[in-house]
Enzyme design. Structure first.
Site, PDB file in Angstrom:
ATOM      1  N   ASP A  39      56.939 -12.617 -83.000  1.00 50.21           N
ATOM      2  CA  ASP A  39      56.268 -12.071 -84.181  1.00 50.21           C
ATOM      3  C   ASP A  39      57.264 -12.123 -85.340  1.00 50.21           C
ATOM      4  OD1 ASP A  39      53.490 -10.072 -84.331  1.00 50.21           O
ATOM      5  OD2 ASP A  39      54.768 -10.227 -86.083  1.00 50.21           O
ATOM      6  N   GLY A 103      43.280 -17.227 -79.841  1.00 49.14           N
ATOM      7  CA  GLY A 103      42.246 -16.285 -80.254  1.00 49.14           C
ATOM      8  C   GLY A 103      42.146 -16.207 -81.766  1.00 49.14           C
ATOM      9  N   THR A 105      41.383 -16.997 -85.452  1.00 46.58           N
ATOM     10  CA  THR A 105      40.271 -17.762 -86.020  1.00 46.58           C
ATOM     11  C   THR A 105      40.748 -18.527 -87.259  1.00 46.58           C
ATOM     12  OG1 THR A 105      39.636 -15.716 -87.122  1.00 46.58           O
ATOM     13  CG2 THR A 105      38.445 -16.289 -85.127  1.00 46.58           C
ATOM     14  N   PRO A 130      36.743 -18.367 -80.334  1.00 50.11           N
ATOM     15  CA  PRO A 130      36.546 -17.468 -81.473  1.00 50.11           C
ATOM     16  C   PRO A 130      36.235 -16.043 -81.061  1.00 50.11           C
ATOM     17  CG  PRO A 130      34.813 -19.149 -81.380  1.00 50.11           C
ATOM     18  CD  PRO A 130      35.787 -19.475 -80.295  1.00 50.11           C
ATOM     19  N   ASN A 131      35.797 -15.858 -79.816  1.00 53.18           N
ATOM     20  CA  ASN A 131      35.518 -14.493 -79.361  1.00 53.18           C
ATOM     21  C   ASN A 131      35.712 -14.389 -77.851  1.00 53.18           C
ATOM     22  OD1 ASN A 131      34.380 -11.855 -78.963  1.00 53.18           O
ATOM     23  ND2 ASN A 131      33.433 -12.123 -80.978  1.00 53.18           N
ATOM     24  N   HIS A 159      33.032  -6.739 -89.922  1.00 52.07           N
ATOM     25  CA  HIS A 159      34.374  -6.557 -89.377  1.00 52.07           C
ATOM     26  C   HIS A 159      35.151  -5.513 -90.184  1.00 52.07           C
ATOM     27  CE1 HIS A 159      33.643 -10.307 -87.190  1.00 52.07           C
ATOM     28  NE2 HIS A 159      34.668  -9.975 -86.416  1.00 52.07           N
ATOM     29  N   HIS A 160      36.272  -5.068 -89.588  1.00 55.72           N
ATOM     30  CA  HIS A 160      37.222  -4.174 -90.268  1.00 55.72           C
ATOM     31  C   HIS A 160      37.742  -4.856 -91.547  1.00 55.72           C
ATOM     32  CE1 HIS A 160      40.631  -6.674 -88.972  1.00 55.72           C
ATOM     33  NE2 HIS A 160      39.893  -6.896 -87.886  1.00 55.72           N
ATOM     34  N   LYS A 163      40.560  -7.942 -92.073  1.00 61.86           N
ATOM     35  CA  LYS A 163      40.334  -9.314 -91.607  1.00 61.86           C
ATOM     36  C   LYS A 163      40.582 -10.300 -92.746  1.00 61.86           C
ATOM     37  CE  LYS A 163      36.975 -12.169 -89.134  1.00 61.86           C
ATOM     38  NZ  LYS A 163      38.010 -12.772 -88.290  1.00 61.86           N
ATOM     39  N   GLY A 169      35.071 -16.487 -87.267  1.00 61.54           N
ATOM     40  CA  GLY A 169      34.981 -17.676 -86.416  1.00 61.54           C
ATOM     41  C   GLY A 169      33.777 -17.590 -85.496  1.00 61.54           C
TER      42      GLY A 169
HETATM   43  P1  NAD Z   1      47.126  -8.659 -87.302  1.00 63.57           P
HETATM   44  O1  NAD Z   1      47.399  -8.974 -88.743  1.00 63.57           O
HETATM   45  O2  NAD Z   1      47.053  -7.227 -86.880  1.00 63.57           O
HETATM   46  O3  NAD Z   1      48.241  -9.370 -86.393  1.00 63.57           O
HETATM   47  C1  NAD Z   1      48.773 -10.648 -86.627  1.00 63.57           C
HETATM   48  C2  NAD Z   1      50.241 -10.635 -86.196  1.00 63.57           C
HETATM   49  O4  NAD Z   1      50.741 -11.984 -86.302  1.00 63.57           O
HETATM   50  C3  NAD Z   1      51.131  -9.755 -87.099  1.00 63.57           C
HETATM   51  O5  NAD Z   1      51.924  -8.890 -86.301  1.00 63.57           O
HETATM   52  C4  NAD Z   1      52.010 -10.768 -87.844  1.00 63.57           C
HETATM   53  O6  NAD Z   1      53.312 -10.278 -88.111  1.00 63.57           O
HETATM   54  C5  NAD Z   1      52.054 -11.911 -86.821  1.00 63.57           C
HETATM   55  N1  NAD Z   1      52.404 -13.206 -87.412  1.00 63.57           N
HETATM   56  C6  NAD Z   1      52.071 -13.699 -88.636  1.00 63.57           C
HETATM   57  N2  NAD Z   1      52.586 -14.942 -88.777  1.00 63.57           N
HETATM   58  C7  NAD Z   1      53.251 -15.215 -87.640  1.00 63.57           C
HETATM   59  C8  NAD Z   1      53.956 -16.348 -87.183  1.00 63.57           C
HETATM   60  N3  NAD Z   1      54.116 -17.464 -87.939  1.00 63.57           N
HETATM   61  N4  NAD Z   1      54.502 -16.326 -85.939  1.00 63.57           N
HETATM   62  C9  NAD Z   1      54.362 -15.224 -85.157  1.00 63.57           C
HETATM   63  N5  NAD Z   1      53.690 -14.109 -85.539  1.00 63.57           N
HETATM   64  C10 NAD Z   1      53.145 -14.120 -86.767  1.00 63.57           C
HETATM   65  O7  NAD Z   1      45.774  -9.448 -86.937  1.00 63.57           O
HETATM   66  P2  NAD Z   1      44.769  -9.157 -85.726  1.00 63.57           P
HETATM   67  O8  NAD Z   1      43.752  -8.162 -86.124  1.00 63.57           O
HETATM   68  O9  NAD Z   1      45.569  -8.921 -84.486  1.00 63.57           O
HETATM   69  O10 NAD Z   1      44.020 -10.555 -85.622  1.00 63.57           O
HETATM   70  C11 NAD Z   1      44.713 -11.766 -85.370  1.00 63.57           C
HETATM   71  C12 NAD Z   1      43.731 -12.932 -85.308  1.00 63.57           C
HETATM   72  O11 NAD Z   1      42.883 -12.776 -84.164  1.00 63.57           O
HETATM   73  C13 NAD Z   1      42.775 -13.026 -86.509  1.00 63.57           C
HETATM   74  O12 NAD Z   1      42.598 -14.386 -86.845  1.00 63.57           O
HETATM   75  C14 NAD Z   1      41.485 -12.453 -85.983  1.00 63.57           C
HETATM   76  O13 NAD Z   1      40.341 -12.951 -86.637  1.00 63.57           O
HETATM   77  C15 NAD Z   1      41.521 -12.928 -84.557  1.00 63.57           C
HETATM   78  N6  NAD Z   1      40.684 -12.203 -83.591  1.00 63.57           N
HETATM   79  C16 NAD Z   1      40.133 -12.936 -82.607  1.00 63.57           C
HETATM   80  C17 NAD Z   1      39.409 -12.319 -81.607  1.00 63.57           C
HETATM   81  C18 NAD Z   1      38.853 -13.162 -80.482  1.00 63.57           C
HETATM   82  O14 NAD Z   1      38.177 -12.617 -79.595  1.00 63.57           O
HETATM   83  N7  NAD Z   1      39.108 -14.462 -80.472  1.00 63.57           N
HETATM   84  C19 NAD Z   1      39.218 -10.934 -81.626  1.00 63.57           C
HETATM   85  C20 NAD Z   1      39.794 -10.187 -82.647  1.00 63.57           C
HETATM   86  C21 NAD Z   1      40.556 -10.839 -83.619  1.00 63.57           C
END
Ligand code: NAD
Length: 273
Positions: A39, A103, A105, A130-131, A159-160, A163, A169
């Site tokens: 991270d 995961g 999007t 995407p989900n 969504h929250h 986002k 997605g």
């Molecule tokens: P978030 O902002 O809480 O977390 C993202 C994390 O990624 C942060 O801690 C940030 O510091 C880190 N980050 C940013 N750039 C980085 C990099 N280059 N290398 C490593 N880490 C890095 O976001 P979130 O709510 O956890 O959502 C993340 C993604 O997941 C979003 O795109 C969201 O839409 C998606 N999502 C997908 C699903 C699914 O079921 N597929 C469900 C929920 C959310």
């Protein structure tokens, strides 16, 4: 000497909202071993403590994905980062011959095609989901099926308000799957030349599949979606609610277990069930 058969898992975005849940899941699931956490935040801190667990796990957060892969040798990397960085992350993972579960999007169809080529070239595999919530996967499946019988539909996703991408997605994927069943959405659902949008955006965005998509962003929400079909004298509403991020975790654990033996691109969790 006993051979450890656990799947070695890395998490990219491990300090984010989803990443923390994934970390807790990997640490709790039998047969999965957390070996790497990346991270940009909390670098050098214990991943388990950052995820809110009482016990440290000894895996410290790192900020260089390529170096972390080289030193920790994960078999699978789960990515929940951000739309702007996910493509580069996934290329890094696949080029190293490691399997990628995505995961995050926001990937374009062109980027997904490039990841598929890289996965094939590296004899690896990539899942783009995407989900990960089973209920959302079913919502997409049922919406696709209903599209055979209805040629009018709109999607509302909620969504929250943290986002980054709109629409979600899941909404875009739902629209694509619906279009596969119903070629007439374009003609009968959106082509109203006399319709006047008084407030710009009031009719939502029109997806590539010609379906109107409306995005709601509010604090208090997690991830929700409604698909409303309209016919003569009737409507059908299919709705799914993720009330907590734990809803995604059984899907993530399943994906990690299954991708180890997969090849190439898998698009959508439904193709692993
Ligand atoms: P978030 O902002 O809480 O977390 C993202 C994390 O990624 C942060 O801690 C940030 O510091 C880190 N980050 C940013 N750039 C980085 C990099 N280059 N290398 C490593 N880490 C890095 O976001 P979130 O709510 O956890 O959502 C993340 C993604 O997941 C979003 O795109 C969201 O839409 C998606 N999502 C997908 C699903 C699914 O079921 N597929 C469900 C929920 C959310």
């Amino acid at each position: 000497m006993a051979v450890n058969q656990d799947i070695r898992v890395g998490v990219c975005g491990a300090a984010g909202r989803m990443g923390k849940e994934v970390v807790k899941t990997i640490l709790a699931e039998p047969g999965l071993q957390l070996v790497m956490a990346v991270d940009k935040a909390h670098v050098g801190e214990d991943t388990s403590l950052i995820a809110g667990r009482a016990e440290a796990c000894g895996v410290l957060l790192e900020d260089n994905l390529e170096q972390a892969i080289q030193s920790k040798q994960p078999q699978v990397v789960v990515d929940f980062t951000a739309p702007a960085v996910v493509f580069e992350n996934a290329l890094t993972v696949l080029k190293a011959g490691v399997r990628s579960v995505i995961g995050t999007t926001g990937l374009s169809p062109q980027q997904i095609a490039q990841l598929e080529s890289q996965a094939v070239k590296s004899d690896s595999a990539v899942l783009v989901a995407p989900n990960f919530a089973i209920g959302a996967v079913l919502l997409m499946k049922f919406s696709q099926e209903a599209s055979r019988y209805f040629d009018h539909a709109e999607i509302i996703e909620l969504h929250h308000n943290q986002k980054l991408d709109a629409p979600s997605g899941t909404a875009l994927r739902t629209a694509d799957l619906m279009k596969q069943e119903q070629a007439r959405f374009g003609k009968t659902n959106v082509e109203r030349s006399e319709e006047k949008e008084i407030l710009l955006g009031a009719r939502g965005g029109v997806s590539e599949a010609n379906i109107h998509v409306h995005s709601v962003r509010l604090p208090g929400l997690v991830a929700h979606q409604e698909v409303i079909f309209g016919g003569i004298g009737q409507t059908l509403t299919i709705r799914h609610d993720s009330l907590d991020r734990t809803s995604f975790m059984p899907g993530v654990a399943l994906a990690v277990r299954k991708i180890v033996n997969a090849q190439g691109l898998i698009h959508g969790l439904e193709n692993l069930l």
